[in-house]
Design an enzyme around this catalytic site. Sequence first.
Site, PDB file in Angstrom:
ATOM      1  N   LYS A   1     -30.288 -40.983 -40.599  1.00  0.00           N
ATOM      2  CA  LYS A   1     -30.402 -40.850 -42.152  1.00  0.00           C
ATOM      3  C   LYS A   1     -28.876 -41.418 -42.687  1.00  0.00           C
ATOM      4  CE  LYS A   1     -31.301 -36.771 -42.588  1.00  0.00           C
ATOM      5  NZ  LYS A   1     -31.450 -36.201 -41.170  1.00  0.00           N
TER       6      LYS A   1
ATOM      7  N   ARG B   1     -34.663 -30.927 -49.567  1.00  0.00           N
ATOM      8  CA  ARG B   1     -35.030 -30.854 -48.084  1.00  0.00           C
ATOM      9  C   ARG B   1     -36.440 -29.839 -47.998  1.00  0.00           C
ATOM     10  NH1 ARG B   1     -30.131 -31.975 -45.369  1.00  0.00           N
ATOM     11  NH2 ARG B   1     -30.755 -31.830 -43.081  1.00  0.00           N
TER      12      ARG B   1
ATOM     13  N   ARG C   1     -23.031 -37.526 -30.726  1.00  0.00           N
ATOM     14  CA  ARG C   1     -22.416 -38.089 -32.122  1.00  0.00           C
ATOM     15  C   ARG C   1     -21.012 -37.801 -32.123  1.00  0.00           C
ATOM     16  NH1 ARG C   1     -25.557 -36.613 -37.184  1.00  0.00           N
ATOM     17  NH2 ARG C   1     -25.381 -34.539 -36.564  1.00  0.00           N
TER      18      ARG C   1
ATOM     19  N   ARG D   1     -19.529 -32.503 -34.303  1.00  0.00           N
ATOM     20  CA  ARG D   1     -19.848 -31.315 -35.384  1.00  0.00           C
ATOM     21  C   ARG D   1     -20.369 -30.063 -34.691  1.00  0.00           C
ATOM     22  NH1 ARG D   1     -23.904 -34.454 -39.572  1.00  0.00           N
ATOM     23  NH2 ARG D   1     -25.028 -32.330 -39.001  1.00  0.00           N
TER      24      ARG D   1
ATOM     25  N   ARG E   1     -32.549 -26.683 -36.198  1.00  0.00           N
ATOM     26  CA  ARG E   1     -32.434 -27.477 -37.233  1.00  0.00           C
ATOM     27  C   ARG E   1     -33.897 -28.305 -37.265  1.00  0.00           C
ATOM     28  NH1 ARG E   1     -27.335 -30.629 -35.947  1.00  0.00           N
ATOM     29  NH2 ARG E   1     -28.051 -31.927 -37.618  1.00  0.00           N
TER      30      ARG E   1
HETATM   31  P1  AP5 Z   1     -27.106 -39.808 -37.696  1.00  0.00           P
HETATM   32  O1  AP5 Z   1     -26.957 -41.077 -38.905  1.00  0.00           O
HETATM   33  O2  AP5 Z   1     -25.860 -38.986 -38.163  1.00  0.00           O
HETATM   34  O3  AP5 Z   1     -28.422 -39.068 -38.361  1.00  0.00           O
HETATM   35  P2  AP5 Z   1     -28.877 -38.036 -39.471  1.00  0.00           P
HETATM   36  O4  AP5 Z   1     -30.031 -38.241 -39.584  1.00  0.00           O
HETATM   37  O5  AP5 Z   1     -27.998 -38.271 -40.845  1.00  0.00           O
HETATM   38  O6  AP5 Z   1     -28.394 -36.763 -38.753  1.00  0.00           O
HETATM   39  P3  AP5 Z   1     -27.697 -35.407 -39.366  1.00  0.00           P
HETATM   40  O7  AP5 Z   1     -27.589 -34.332 -38.352  1.00  0.00           O
HETATM   41  O8  AP5 Z   1     -26.721 -35.522 -40.283  1.00  0.00           O
HETATM   42  O9  AP5 Z   1     -28.892 -34.919 -40.305  1.00  0.00           O
HETATM   43  P4  AP5 Z   1     -29.229 -33.392 -40.778  1.00  0.00           P
HETATM   44  O10 AP5 Z   1     -30.047 -33.787 -41.806  1.00  0.00           O
HETATM   45  O11 AP5 Z   1     -29.525 -32.469 -40.124  1.00  0.00           O
HETATM   46  O12 AP5 Z   1     -27.682 -32.937 -41.235  1.00  0.00           O
HETATM   47  P5  AP5 Z   1     -26.764 -32.810 -42.616  1.00  0.00           P
HETATM   48  O13 AP5 Z   1     -25.616 -33.293 -42.311  1.00  0.00           O
HETATM   49  O14 AP5 Z   1     -27.710 -33.643 -44.002  1.00  0.00           O
HETATM   50  O15 AP5 Z   1     -27.194 -40.334 -36.575  1.00  0.00           O
HETATM   51  C1  AP5 Z   1     -27.191 -39.325 -35.497  1.00  0.00           C
HETATM   52  C2  AP5 Z   1     -26.496 -39.929 -34.047  1.00  0.00           C
HETATM   53  O16 AP5 Z   1     -27.437 -41.010 -33.720  1.00  0.00           O
HETATM   54  C3  AP5 Z   1     -25.287 -40.737 -34.495  1.00  0.00           C
HETATM   55  O17 AP5 Z   1     -24.474 -40.471 -33.345  1.00  0.00           O
HETATM   56  C4  AP5 Z   1     -25.501 -42.141 -34.736  1.00  0.00           C
HETATM   57  O18 AP5 Z   1     -24.513 -43.097 -34.593  1.00  0.00           O
HETATM   58  C5  AP5 Z   1     -26.949 -42.375 -33.812  1.00  0.00           C
HETATM   59  N1  AP5 Z   1     -27.566 -43.362 -34.330  1.00  0.00           N
HETATM   60  C6  AP5 Z   1     -28.102 -43.485 -35.566  1.00  0.00           C
HETATM   61  N2  AP5 Z   1     -29.183 -44.327 -35.691  1.00  0.00           N
HETATM   62  C7  AP5 Z   1     -29.404 -44.676 -34.145  1.00  0.00           C
HETATM   63  C8  AP5 Z   1     -30.182 -45.616 -33.715  1.00  0.00           C
HETATM   64  N3  AP5 Z   1     -30.832 -46.438 -34.276  1.00  0.00           N
HETATM   65  N4  AP5 Z   1     -30.212 -46.070 -32.317  1.00  0.00           N
HETATM   66  C9  AP5 Z   1     -29.304 -45.351 -31.640  1.00  0.00           C
HETATM   67  N5  AP5 Z   1     -28.257 -44.253 -31.980  1.00  0.00           N
HETATM   68  C10 AP5 Z   1     -28.441 -44.348 -33.233  1.00  0.00           C
HETATM   69  O19 AP5 Z   1     -26.871 -31.273 -42.812  1.00  0.00           O
HETATM   70  C11 AP5 Z   1     -26.187 -30.302 -42.195  1.00  0.00           C
HETATM   71  C12 AP5 Z   1     -26.436 -29.017 -42.552  1.00  0.00           C
HETATM   72  O20 AP5 Z   1     -26.102 -28.844 -44.089  1.00  0.00           O
HETATM   73  C13 AP5 Z   1     -27.840 -28.386 -42.480  1.00  0.00           C
HETATM   74  O21 AP5 Z   1     -28.267 -28.165 -41.181  1.00  0.00           O
HETATM   75  C14 AP5 Z   1     -27.934 -27.573 -43.611  1.00  0.00           C
HETATM   76  O22 AP5 Z   1     -27.544 -26.216 -43.111  1.00  0.00           O
HETATM   77  C15 AP5 Z   1     -26.936 -27.978 -44.623  1.00  0.00           C
HETATM   78  N6  AP5 Z   1     -27.714 -28.745 -45.574  1.00  0.00           N
HETATM   79  C16 AP5 Z   1     -27.602 -30.081 -46.047  1.00  0.00           C
HETATM   80  N7  AP5 Z   1     -28.370 -30.542 -47.043  1.00  0.00           N
HETATM   81  C17 AP5 Z   1     -28.859 -29.374 -47.422  1.00  0.00           C
HETATM   82  C18 AP5 Z   1     -29.996 -29.000 -48.406  1.00  0.00           C
HETATM   83  N8  AP5 Z   1     -30.519 -29.940 -49.294  1.00  0.00           N
HETATM   84  N9  AP5 Z   1     -30.434 -27.681 -48.453  1.00  0.00           N
HETATM   85  C19 AP5 Z   1     -29.883 -26.943 -47.720  1.00  0.00           C
HETATM   86  N10 AP5 Z   1     -29.129 -27.058 -46.888  1.00  0.00           N
HETATM   87  C20 AP5 Z   1     -28.675 -28.218 -46.623  1.00  0.00           C
END
Ligand code: AP5
Length: 214
Positions: free
Chosen positions: A15, A90, A124, A157, A168
Amino acid sequence: MSLRMVLLGPPGAGKGTQAERLAQHLGLPRIVTGEILRTAVKNKTSLGVEAQRYMDRGELVPDQLVVSLIQEQLGQLNGQHGFILDGFPRNTEQAQALEEFAQIDLVLLLDLPREEVVRRLSARRTCERCGRIYNLVYQPPQRAGICDACGGQLYQRSDDKPDVVARRYDIQYNQEAKPLVESYRKRSVLVTIDGDGAIEEVFERILRVLRSHK
Ligand code: AP5
């Protein structure tokens, strides 16, 4: 361009990676909930102290904290008609709250199997200064540990540990996000994108959807 878009999907589906490209391509601002929360944790603000307890366990931060954060961020967009929301909403409660202050035109669900999620997240790395995302296997930086874009240090992270990733995926995505996905699907605003494949390939799939959405 006026497009109010949400990116959904399991952790590690890409994402953040795709949101960065899309924002640049479409000239739209992106609001990345996870990044805002991580900055708050780093700065030890009251939001950060509260949020960290949940993030470390791989759980969602309470809705009321996140909803007011997003409302404030959207309020600051001043006349901008479009945006990309990465990480919000979410669950159905957050989506209902969002409807009170913003309409959504398109929801992209980036789909990725659990095994690939674990593989990607263990490799990552993120820039501590500008937030750019790397992957030691698929998208390595030119110099080890240093961000290509701003020269900042890359870090792993703390919520990318295997047990936290599993929570997660199983709790946040499989339990909390699934009803949200179904509700957007019923309203015909949801398009599923296969997130498996090279980064550029996935980006091209998204652009194809955007072209047919116009
Ligand atoms: P990346 O692009 O970083 O993936 P992502 O989908 O953004 O993953 P996240 O782990 O950031 O999502 P998340 O939703 O769990 O965490 P968030 O930060 O939102 O890609 C991942 C890896 O793969 C990277 O190394 C990249 O280079 C690689 N990659 C990407 N595409 C690729 C491809 N096509 N091929 C190969 N490699 C690839 O949330 C973190 C925490 O915050 C949550 O756990 C929660 O506690 C809190 N939080 C956030 N939002 C909320 C909310 N709305 N409500 C409540 N709590 C929240």
